[in-house]
Design an enzyme around this catalytic site. Structure first.
Site, PDB file in Angstrom:
ATOM      1  N   HIS A 218      18.521   0.359 -37.788  1.00 46.19           N
ATOM      2  CA  HIS A 218      19.819   0.362 -36.701  1.00 46.19           C
ATOM      3  C   HIS A 218      19.547  -0.077 -35.319  1.00 46.19           C
ATOM      4  O   HIS A 218      20.827  -0.253 -34.587  1.00 46.19           O
ATOM      5  CB  HIS A 218      20.316   1.935 -36.846  1.00 46.19           C
ATOM      6  CG  HIS A 218      19.532   2.755 -35.651  1.00 46.19           C
ATOM      7  ND1 HIS A 218      18.421   3.644 -36.067  1.00 46.19           N
ATOM      8  CD2 HIS A 218      19.582   2.905 -34.261  1.00 46.19           C
ATOM      9  CE1 HIS A 218      17.962   4.329 -34.968  1.00 46.19           C
ATOM     10  NE2 HIS A 218      18.573   3.848 -33.976  1.00 46.19           N
ATOM     11  N   ASP A 263      16.805   3.510 -43.002  1.00 45.91           N
ATOM     12  CA  ASP A 263      16.820   2.998 -41.687  1.00 45.91           C
ATOM     13  C   ASP A 263      15.286   2.437 -41.483  1.00 45.91           C
ATOM     14  O   ASP A 263      14.721   2.928 -40.231  1.00 45.91           O
ATOM     15  CB  ASP A 263      17.214   3.981 -40.698  1.00 45.91           C
ATOM     16  CG  ASP A 263      17.707   3.726 -39.229  1.00 45.91           C
ATOM     17  OD1 ASP A 263      17.625   2.484 -39.161  1.00 45.91           O
ATOM     18  OD2 ASP A 263      17.628   4.624 -38.528  1.00 45.91           O
ATOM     19  N   GLY A 357      16.999   5.852 -27.414  1.00 45.44           N
ATOM     20  CA  GLY A 357      15.950   4.722 -26.788  1.00 45.44           C
ATOM     21  C   GLY A 357      14.871   4.919 -27.498  1.00 45.44           C
ATOM     22  O   GLY A 357      13.785   4.330 -27.417  1.00 45.44           O
ATOM     23  N   SER A 359      14.532   5.334 -30.697  1.00 43.29           N
ATOM     24  CA  SER A 359      14.600   4.984 -32.146  1.00 43.29           C
ATOM     25  C   SER A 359      13.710   3.852 -32.566  1.00 43.29           C
ATOM     26  O   SER A 359      13.434   3.025 -31.550  1.00 43.29           O
ATOM     27  CB  SER A 359      15.971   4.318 -32.266  1.00 43.29           C
ATOM     28  OG  SER A 359      16.796   5.137 -32.276  1.00 43.29           O
ATOM     29  N   GLY A 360      13.273   3.902 -33.611  1.00 39.50           N
ATOM     30  CA  GLY A 360      12.405   2.587 -34.255  1.00 39.50           C
ATOM     31  C   GLY A 360      10.965   2.952 -33.691  1.00 39.50           C
ATOM     32  O   GLY A 360       9.783   2.353 -34.291  1.00 39.50           O
TER      33      GLY A 360
HETATM   34  N1  ARG Z   1      19.469   7.023 -32.660  1.00 47.25           N
HETATM   35  C1  ARG Z   1      18.800   7.106 -31.423  1.00 47.25           C
HETATM   36  C2  ARG Z   1      18.348   5.770 -30.849  1.00 47.25           C
HETATM   37  O1  ARG Z   1      19.047   4.681 -31.087  1.00 47.25           O
HETATM   38  C3  ARG Z   1      17.649   8.020 -31.744  1.00 47.25           C
HETATM   39  C4  ARG Z   1      18.165   9.377 -32.057  1.00 47.25           C
HETATM   40  C5  ARG Z   1      16.972  10.275 -32.226  1.00 47.25           C
HETATM   41  N2  ARG Z   1      17.642  11.390 -31.881  1.00 47.25           N
HETATM   42  C6  ARG Z   1      17.179  12.851 -32.186  1.00 47.25           C
HETATM   43  N3  ARG Z   1      17.654  13.640 -31.705  1.00 47.25           N
HETATM   44  N4  ARG Z   1      15.997  12.746 -32.457  1.00 47.25           N
HETATM   45  O2  ARG Z   1      17.283   5.712 -29.990  1.00 47.25           O
END
Ligand code: ARG
Length: 409
Positions: A218, A263, A357, A359-360
């Protein structure tokens, strides 16, 4: 008579010289100077110890090599490495180097002519006046007695040794370091990278070889042109230790943004990154590895500290617990949205989580030999840190074969 007159005249000077206070002062001063000198000498000769690292290969003849010993993720690897380490420890603790020996660690196992070759690092501490060459031959002779077949020893090539999943304190064989606070230190999470989209932090990423980065699919929703991305190494996104351009981005071809399924993505660097004790890979688990609910894991990243906050420039870390998919799918939690390729982690009272932030980035666990394994990739969550809505991660064991198919790792 003249003598009689002169003598009393000399008395005052003699008695001033013999003045008990003066004598006392002189004696004390001399004693103090001597004591300081002796103390400094003892300090420099005996206590001013420096660490020395020895890198060597030892061949274990009574164990047959098998493919199981190829990967640090197997039980066979852990058991044999642990045995070799305790054997080395025991030997040196019973030798005349018992006061100098600190630790031994197996860095790698490989096939030998008639057994298994273990690459080891050993740490010794001794005073500077001891000469390194004679220490080296003393260490070698102890190893030879033990193994009657030991390879060569080299002094301090420790910077070249970058086994997967080893934090810098393990590479330097330091005493156990406690992960405290939220700010990470250089070398704490050497596999964590920042993915910059047009010069701004956009996502986290994970170093799995000197050419490949693992991350979330994503992250590329808004842009999947490799030329627009840069990989940043080191804990500060403002003062990177290294940076690399990206050659290729491979996104799982069944990634579905609506359900967050699959993902996962990998990026190929355009030139390899140079490993150091602060920049190297995490270990990947085997596909069959069981991730135990309730066990401790750490998530790291430059993501925001609260939902819809801004990202940070210094790497942060958080300690969470693995939650079973069953519990995570409870009606008051994610109510069935957690698929087999996902993994939940959080704390019951909430407040500790990954966020926007992150993510990944990596969710990692430490094994019995203090090597860190990647178990999750930050994927999604309902807001951040809510008690019934923990972080959801891509389950790495589920995609272990996909990673091999794409990268050969
Ligand atoms: N989708 C989010 C990103 O792009 C990460 C979300 C993780 N959220 C969580 N509650 N652990 O950085």
């Amino acid at each position: 008579m003249p003598y009689m007159i002169e003598r009393p005249a000399r008395v005052p000077s003699t008695s001033r010289f013999l003045n008990p206070y003066v004598i006392c002062f002189v004696v004390v001063a001399v004693v103090v100077i001597l004591a300081v000198t002796v103390a400094l000498l003892i300090y420099f000769l005996a206590f001013d110890q420096k660490s020395y690292f020895y890198h060597g290969n030892v061949e274990i003849l009574n164990v047959k090599y098998s493919d199981q010993l190829n990967s640090p993720a197997t039980q066979e690897y852990r058991t044999l490495s642990g045995k070799i380490e305790s054997m080395l420890s025991k030997t040196f603790k019973e030798s005349n180097l018992r006061n100098q020996f600190i630790r031994a660690h197996v860095v790698k196992l490989r096939q030998g002519g008639s057994g298994v070759i273990a690459e080891i690092i050993m740490k010794f501490k001794f005073s500077r006046n001891n000469n390194g060459v004679s220490m080296k031959s003393r260490i070698e002779s102890i190893l030879h007695q033990l193994l009657n077949n030991s390879g060569n020893l080299e002094i301090d090539p420790s910077t070249e040794l970058t086994p997967c999943g080893a934090r810098s304190d393990l590479i330097t064989l330091s005493e156990e370091r406690i992960i405290g606070g939220t700010k990470a230190e250089e070398g704490d999470w050497p596999w964590q990278v920042s993915l910059h989209l047009r010069n701004a932090h956009h996502c986290g990423g994970i170093l799995i070889s000197n050419m490949w980065i693992l991350t979330a699919a994503h992250c590329f929703k808004s842009n999947s042109d490799p030329r627009q991305w840069t990989v940043i190494f080191g804990i500060s996104t403002r003062f990177p230790k290294q940076r690399r351009k990206v050659k290729t981005i491979i996104i799982h071809n069944n990634y579905k943004s609506a359900t967050h399924e699959n993902d996962i993505a990998v990026m190929l660097l355009d030139t390899s990154v140079t490993f150091s004790k602060n920049i190297h890979t995490v270990c990947l688990p085997m596909a069959t590895q069981n991730i135990l609910p309730g066990s401790t894991a750490y998530v790291t990243g430059w993501g925001s500290r609260k939902y819809s906050g801004s990202t940070v420039t210094e790497l942060e870390q958080a300690r969470v617990n693995i939650i079973s998919n069953e519990a995570c799918n409870a009606p008051n939690s994610y109510n069935g949205a957690i698929l087999p390729g996902m993994l939940c982690a959080g704390v019951p009272e909430g407040g500790v989580d990954a966020c926007q932030g992150d993510s990944g980035g990596p969710l990692v666990q430490e094994d019995s030999r203090r090597h860190w394994f990647l178990v999750g990739i930050v994927s999604w969550g309902y807001q951040c840190g809510l008690p019934d809505n923990p972080g959801v991660y891509t389950r790495v064991t589920f995609y272990r074969d996909w990673i091999t198919q794409q990268t050969g790792i």
